[in-house]
Design a protein around this motif. Structure first.
Motif, mmCIF file in Angstrom:
data_model
loop_
_atom_site.group_PDB
_atom_site.id
_atom_site.type_symbol
_atom_site.label_atom_id
_atom_site.label_comp_id
_atom_site.label_asym_id
_atom_site.label_seq_id
_atom_site.Cartn_x
_atom_site.Cartn_y
_atom_site.Cartn_z
ATOM 1 N N ALA A 6 -49.468 -14.931 7.969
ATOM 2 C CA ALA A 6 -49.198 -16.338 7.702
ATOM 3 C C ALA A 6 -49.195 -17.099 9.023
ATOM 4 O O ALA A 6 -48.603 -16.643 10.006
ATOM 5 C CB ALA A 6 -47.860 -16.493 6.998
ATOM 6 N N VAL A 7 -49.867 -18.246 9.026
ATOM 7 C CA VAL A 7 -49.994 -19.047 10.241
ATOM 8 C C VAL A 7 -49.396 -20.430 9.980
ATOM 9 O O VAL A 7 -49.790 -21.119 9.042
ATOM 10 C CB VAL A 7 -51.479 -19.193 10.658
ATOM 11 N N ASP A 8 -48.441 -20.812 10.803
ATOM 12 C CA ASP A 8 -47.847 -22.149 10.762
ATOM 13 C C ASP A 8 -48.342 -22.871 12.008
ATOM 14 O O ASP A 8 -47.824 -22.675 13.099
ATOM 15 C CB ASP A 8 -46.326 -22.050 10.742
ATOM 16 N N TYR A 9 -49.391 -23.666 11.826
ATOM 17 C CA TYR A 9 -50.120 -24.261 12.946
ATOM 18 C C TYR A 9 -49.485 -25.580 13.365
ATOM 19 O O TYR A 9 -49.288 -26.480 12.542
ATOM 20 C CB TYR A 9 -51.573 -24.479 12.547
ATOM 21 N N GLY A 10 -49.150 -25.690 14.643
ATOM 22 C CA GLY A 10 -48.595 -26.923 15.189
ATOM 23 C C GLY A 10 -49.321 -27.328 16.455
ATOM 24 O O GLY A 10 -50.150 -26.589 16.985
ATOM 25 N N ARG A 11 -49.019 -28.524 16.935
ATOM 26 C CA ARG A 11 -49.674 -29.025 18.156
ATOM 27 C C ARG A 11 -49.275 -28.254 19.401
ATOM 28 O O ARG A 11 -50.086 -28.035 20.292
ATOM 29 C CB ARG A 11 -49.335 -30.497 18.349
ATOM 30 N N LYS A 12 -48.016 -27.856 19.463
ATOM 31 C CA LYS A 12 -47.512 -27.183 20.659
ATOM 32 C C LYS A 12 -47.308 -25.689 20.457
ATOM 33 O O LYS A 12 -47.376 -24.916 21.397
ATOM 34 C CB LYS A 12 -46.196 -27.812 21.102
ATOM 35 N N ARG A 13 -46.999 -25.298 19.209
ATOM 36 C CA ARG A 13 -46.734 -23.898 18.924
ATOM 37 C C ARG A 13 -47.388 -23.486 17.610
ATOM 38 O O ARG A 13 -47.565 -24.283 16.715
ATOM 39 C CB ARG A 13 -45.230 -23.648 18.812
ATOM 40 N N VAL A 14 -47.707 -22.204 17.518
ATOM 41 C CA VAL A 14 -48.258 -21.628 16.294
ATOM 42 C C VAL A 14 -47.364 -20.445 15.919
ATOM 43 O O VAL A 14 -47.229 -19.496 16.682
ATOM 44 C CB VAL A 14 -49.717 -21.151 16.496
ATOM 45 N N GLY A 15 -46.744 -20.547 14.758
ATOM 46 C CA GLY A 15 -45.876 -19.476 14.286
ATOM 47 C C GLY A 15 -46.666 -18.476 13.462
ATOM 48 O O GLY A 15 -47.525 -18.852 12.667
ATOM 49 N N LEU A 16 -46.392 -17.203 13.664
ATOM 50 C CA LEU A 16 -47.065 -16.136 12.926
ATOM 51 C C LEU A 16 -46.032 -15.265 12.220
ATOM 52 O O LEU A 16 -45.004 -14.925 12.795
ATOM 53 C CB LEU A 16 -47.893 -15.265 13.870
ATOM 54 N N ALA A 36 -54.340 -24.624 24.875
ATOM 55 C CA ALA A 36 -55.622 -25.216 24.495
ATOM 56 C C ALA A 36 -55.931 -24.792 23.069
ATOM 57 O O ALA A 36 -55.848 -23.605 22.743
ATOM 58 C CB ALA A 36 -56.731 -24.763 25.440
ATOM 59 N N LYS A 37 -56.258 -25.748 22.202
ATOM 60 C CA LYS A 37 -56.552 -25.426 20.803
ATOM 61 C C LYS A 37 -57.675 -24.406 20.678
ATOM 62 O O LYS A 37 -57.704 -23.623 19.746
ATOM 63 C CB LYS A 37 -56.926 -26.688 20.039
ATOM 64 N N SER A 38 -58.575 -24.385 21.626
ATOM 65 C CA SER A 38 -59.710 -23.464 21.566
ATOM 66 C C SER A 38 -59.285 -22.008 21.734
ATOM 67 O O SER A 38 -60.020 -21.104 21.363
ATOM 68 C CB SER A 38 -60.748 -23.832 22.617
ATOM 69 N N ASP A 39 -58.091 -21.766 22.265
ATOM 70 C CA ASP A 39 -57.590 -20.394 22.449
ATOM 71 C C ASP A 39 -57.025 -19.794 21.168
ATOM 72 O O ASP A 39 -56.964 -18.574 21.026
ATOM 73 C CB ASP A 39 -56.484 -20.355 23.509
ATOM 74 N N VAL A 40 -56.583 -20.630 20.246
ATOM 75 C CA VAL A 40 -55.844 -20.167 19.071
ATOM 76 C C VAL A 40 -56.655 -19.219 18.181
ATOM 77 O O VAL A 40 -56.149 -18.164 17.790
ATOM 78 C CB VAL A 40 -55.279 -21.366 18.276
ATOM 79 N N PRO A 41 -57.908 -19.528 17.814
ATOM 80 C CA PRO A 41 -58.647 -18.593 16.950
ATOM 81 C C PRO A 41 -58.766 -17.181 17.536
ATOM 82 O O PRO A 41 -58.616 -16.201 16.805
ATOM 83 C CB PRO A 41 -60.022 -19.247 16.802
ATOM 84 N N ALA A 42 -58.995 -17.072 18.811
ATOM 85 C CA ALA A 42 -59.111 -15.747 19.437
ATOM 86 C C ALA A 42 -57.778 -15.008 19.424
ATOM 87 O O ALA A 42 -57.732 -13.794 19.195
ATOM 88 C CB ALA A 42 -59.624 -15.879 20.868
ATOM 89 N N LEU A 43 -56.684 -15.727 19.638
ATOM 90 C CA LEU A 43 -55.366 -15.103 19.600
ATOM 91 C C LEU A 43 -55.042 -14.590 18.200
ATOM 92 O O LEU A 43 -54.522 -13.496 18.032
ATOM 93 C CB LEU A 43 -54.298 -16.102 20.058
ATOM 94 N N ILE A 44 -55.375 -15.384 17.185
ATOM 95 C CA ILE A 44 -55.135 -14.967 15.807
ATOM 96 C C ILE A 44 -56.044 -13.795 15.442
ATOM 97 O O ILE A 44 -55.601 -12.827 14.819
ATOM 98 C CB ILE A 44 -55.311 -16.150 14.842
ATOM 99 N N ALA A 45 -57.293 -13.846 15.839
ATOM 100 C CA ALA A 45 -58.237 -12.763 15.546
ATOM 101 C C ALA A 45 -57.768 -11.442 16.152
ATOM 102 O O ALA A 45 -57.913 -10.385 15.526
ATOM 103 C CB ALA A 45 -59.625 -13.113 16.061
ATOM 104 N N GLU A 46 -57.174 -11.497 17.330
ATOM 105 C CA GLU A 46 -56.669 -10.278 17.964
ATOM 106 C C GLU A 46 -55.540 -9.672 17.133
ATOM 107 O O GLU A 46 -55.485 -8.461 16.923
ATOM 108 C CB GLU A 46 -56.188 -10.583 19.385
ATOM 109 N N ARG A 47 -54.636 -10.530 16.619
ATOM 110 C CA ARG A 47 -53.536 -10.032 15.781
ATOM 111 C C ARG A 47 -54.059 -9.466 14.463
ATOM 112 O O ARG A 47 -53.577 -8.457 13.977
ATOM 113 C CB ARG A 47 -52.532 -11.149 15.483
ATOM 114 N N VAL A 48 -55.061 -10.111 13.884
ATOM 115 C CA VAL A 48 -55.662 -9.629 12.635
ATOM 116 C C VAL A 48 -56.217 -8.221 12.831
ATOM 117 O O VAL A 48 -55.984 -7.323 12.016
ATOM 118 C CB VAL A 48 -56.766 -10.600 12.144
ATOM 119 N N ALA A 49 -56.942 -8.016 13.912
ATOM 120 C CA ALA A 49 -57.528 -6.699 14.178
ATOM 121 C C ALA A 49 -56.454 -5.655 14.470
ATOM 122 O O ALA A 49 -56.497 -4.541 13.946
ATOM 123 C CB ALA A 49 -58.500 -6.788 15.354
ATOM 124 N N ARG A 50 -55.480 -6.025 15.270
ATOM 125 C CA ARG A 50 -54.438 -5.064 15.679
ATOM 126 C C ARG A 50 -53.564 -4.637 14.512
ATOM 127 O O ARG A 50 -53.178 -3.474 14.405
ATOM 128 C CB ARG A 50 -53.574 -5.678 16.784
#
Length: 67
Positions: A6-16, A36-50
């Motif tokens: 579950a992803v709670d997406y915010g401007r400053k923080r993203v809760g997982l 940077a918003k551009s970093d978020v998809p890669a961070l989430i993808a890493e958690r999905v894989a792990r």
């Protein structure tokens, strides 16, 4: 069945949060600081894989007044 992320997406923080494999219980996983918003998809993808996540659920952002 499998784990959900579950992803709670915010401007400053993203809760997982992640569920157990039976999808009965969820626990807080971590809070990501967003530089940077551009970093978020890669961070989430890493958690999905792990964590071997089957699906990702993204919360609908709302203001405190419901707008």
């Amino acid at each position: 069945m499998g784990r959900l992320l579950a992803v709670d997406y915010g401007r400053k923080r993203v809760g997982l949060a992640v569920t157990d494999e039976a999808q009965l219980l969820a626990r807080c996983l971590e809070t990501l600081e967003v530089n940077a918003k551009s970093d978020v998809p890669a961070l989430i993808a890493e958690r999905v894989a792990r964590l071997a996540v089957e699906a990702v659920v993204v919360g609908l952002p709302r203001n405190m007044d419901g707008s």
